[in-house]
Design an enzyme around this catalytic site. Structure first.
Site, PDB file in Angstrom:
ATOM      1  N   ASN A   9      -8.733 -13.094  -4.427  1.00  0.00           N
ATOM      2  CA  ASN A   9      -9.050 -11.678  -4.618  1.00  0.00           C
ATOM      3  C   ASN A   9      -8.543 -11.320  -6.014  1.00  0.00           C
ATOM      4  OD1 ASN A   9      -9.285  -8.930  -4.640  1.00  0.00           O
ATOM      5  ND2 ASN A   9      -7.730  -8.544  -3.051  1.00  0.00           N
ATOM      6  N   LYS A  11      -8.965  -8.704  -7.654  1.00  0.00           N
ATOM      7  CA  LYS A  11      -8.688  -7.271  -7.845  1.00  0.00           C
ATOM      8  C   LYS A  11      -9.304  -6.819  -9.168  1.00  0.00           C
ATOM      9  CE  LYS A  11      -4.730  -7.795  -4.896  1.00  0.00           C
ATOM     10  NZ  LYS A  11      -3.493  -7.241  -4.383  1.00  0.00           N
ATOM     11  N   HIS A  94      -9.431  -3.460   2.386  1.00  0.00           N
ATOM     12  CA  HIS A  94      -8.181  -3.918   1.765  1.00  0.00           C
ATOM     13  C   HIS A  94      -7.188  -2.752   1.754  1.00  0.00           C
ATOM     14  CE1 HIS A  94      -5.314  -5.266  -1.244  1.00  0.00           C
ATOM     15  NE2 HIS A  94      -5.733  -6.495  -0.984  1.00  0.00           N
ATOM     16  N   GLU A  96      -5.348  -1.641  -0.443  1.00  0.00           N
ATOM     17  CA  GLU A  96      -5.429  -0.804  -1.645  1.00  0.00           C
ATOM     18  C   GLU A  96      -6.572   0.205  -1.522  1.00  0.00           C
ATOM     19  OE1 GLU A  96      -5.432  -4.083  -4.404  1.00  0.00           O
ATOM     20  OE2 GLU A  96      -3.344  -4.481  -3.859  1.00  0.00           O
ATOM     21  N   GLU A 165      -2.767  -8.916   6.163  1.00  0.00           N
ATOM     22  CA  GLU A 165      -2.034  -8.743   4.914  1.00  0.00           C
ATOM     23  C   GLU A 165      -0.987  -7.652   5.098  1.00  0.00           C
ATOM     24  OE1 GLU A 165      -4.526 -10.248   1.334  1.00  0.00           O
ATOM     25  OE2 GLU A 165      -4.943  -8.140   1.634  1.00  0.00           O
ATOM     26  N   GLY A 171       1.511  -8.392  -3.563  1.00  0.00           N
ATOM     27  CA  GLY A 171       1.876  -8.221  -4.970  1.00  0.00           C
ATOM     28  C   GLY A 171       3.360  -8.014  -5.198  1.00  0.00           C
ATOM     29  N   SER A 209       1.294 -12.324  -1.297  1.00  0.00           N
ATOM     30  CA  SER A 209       2.172 -13.221  -2.059  1.00  0.00           C
ATOM     31  C   SER A 209       2.097 -14.675  -1.607  1.00  0.00           C
ATOM     32  CB  SER A 209       3.620 -12.719  -2.041  1.00  0.00           C
ATOM     33  OG  SER A 209       3.686 -11.426  -2.621  1.00  0.00           O
TER      34      SER A 209
HETATM   35  P1  PGA Z   1      -1.176 -11.000  -3.633  1.00  0.00           P
HETATM   36  O1  PGA Z   1      -2.417 -10.123  -3.118  1.00  0.00           O
HETATM   37  O2  PGA Z   1      -1.479 -12.433  -3.299  1.00  0.00           O
HETATM   38  O3  PGA Z   1      -1.108 -10.744  -5.109  1.00  0.00           O
HETATM   39  O4  PGA Z   1       0.035 -10.498  -2.904  1.00  0.00           O
HETATM   40  C1  PGA Z   1      -3.089 -10.444  -1.930  1.00  0.00           C
HETATM   41  C2  PGA Z   1      -4.143  -9.402  -1.653  1.00  0.00           C
HETATM   42  O5  PGA Z   1      -3.893  -8.214  -1.879  1.00  0.00           O
HETATM   43  O6  PGA Z   1      -5.263  -9.734  -1.196  1.00  0.00           O
END
Ligand code: PGA
Length: 247
Positions: A9, A11, A94, A96, A165, A171, A209
């Site tokens: 992903n 982003k 997601h 976000e 998640e 992140g 992460s």
């Molecule tokens: P990350 O993000 O691996 O940077 O924690 C995962 C995601 O939000 O899909």
């Protein structure tokens, strides 16, 4: 058990130049992968990435899809548009998008429905916040989020991919421990089993992460069928290590 799925992903990251370098690095480093692989790229780069991935085992994904078919929805991308660029997966719900764009469970369900109707596999994200975990509400939250997409009109739930998640792990560098992740995945699997005899076929990804160092342990858990990878999917060597760990 079906193959694992490793999905990047990106982003809101990338540029024409860095996308090219990243995808060339991934293609060049792939050695007969034993898992399914996808990269979910910004909509602006779908055409470029479709070209760069042609003939490779890496599938193309989007990071969102409109809940509407077409029309006066400024800024939205329809599933038919995604299909024109060979998109196989679309991330839906997601955290976000839930957090910054007010996406409710109902909107997420409508998007998943729209993706399926258009022949794109939704990767439906669920996960609790830190406050919800600390309040002992993790199970209740993820079950509610999954319940919203479990009975989509005319579609079998086995056509979707689910990504667990935990919001506090995204992140932040704080990964759920393999045991913590497995515990939630088992809850989700049980919920899917109650809804369909095909539950074992549904891929349950872990995200938050996941990186080159912790992927193997997470991916060895019985109900973790792959990963949704943010930061570590932007570095070809790290993404390749995670792909190898899924083999
Ligand atoms: P990350 O993000 O691996 O940077 O924690 C995962 C995601 O939000 O899909």
């Amino acid at each position: 058990m079906s193959k694992k799925l490793i999905a990047g992903n990106w982003k809101m990251n990338g540029s024409l130049a860095t996308n090219q370098a990243l995808l060339q690095g991934i293609r060049g480093g792939l050695k007969a992968p034993a898992c399914d692989i996808a990269v979910c790229v910004p909509a602006a780069y779908l055409a470029q990435c479709q070209g760069l991935l042609a003939g490779s085992p890496v599938d193309l994904g989007a990071q969102d899809v409109s809940q509407h078919e077409a029309g006066a929805y400024t800024g939205e991308t329809s599933v038919a548009m995604l299909k024109e660029f060979g998109v196989r997966y679309a991330i839906v719900g997601h955290s976000e998008r839930r957090q910054y764009h007010g996406e409710t469970d109902a909107v997420v369900a409508a998007k998943a429905q729209q993706a399926l109707a258009g022949g794109v596999t939704p990767i439906v994200c669920v996960g609790e916040t830190l406050a919800e975990r600390e309040a002992g509400r993790t199970e209740e939250v993820v079950k509610r989020q999954l319940a919203a997409v479990i009975h989509l009109n005319g579609h079998c739930i086995s056509e979707i991919v689910v990504a667990y998640e935990p919001v506090w792990a995204i992140g932040t560098g704080k990964t759920a421990s393999p045991e913590q992740a497995q515990q939630v995945h088992a809850v989700l699997r049980a919920q899917l089993k109650a809804a369909t005899p095909q539950a074992e076929r549904i891929k349950l990804l872990y995200g938050g992460s996941m990186n080159a160092a912790n992927a193997a342990q997470l991916l060895s858990q019985p109900d973790i069928d792959g990963g949704l990878i943010g930061g570590a999917s932007l570095k070809a060597p790290d993404f390749l290590t995670i792909i190898a760990a899924a083999g």
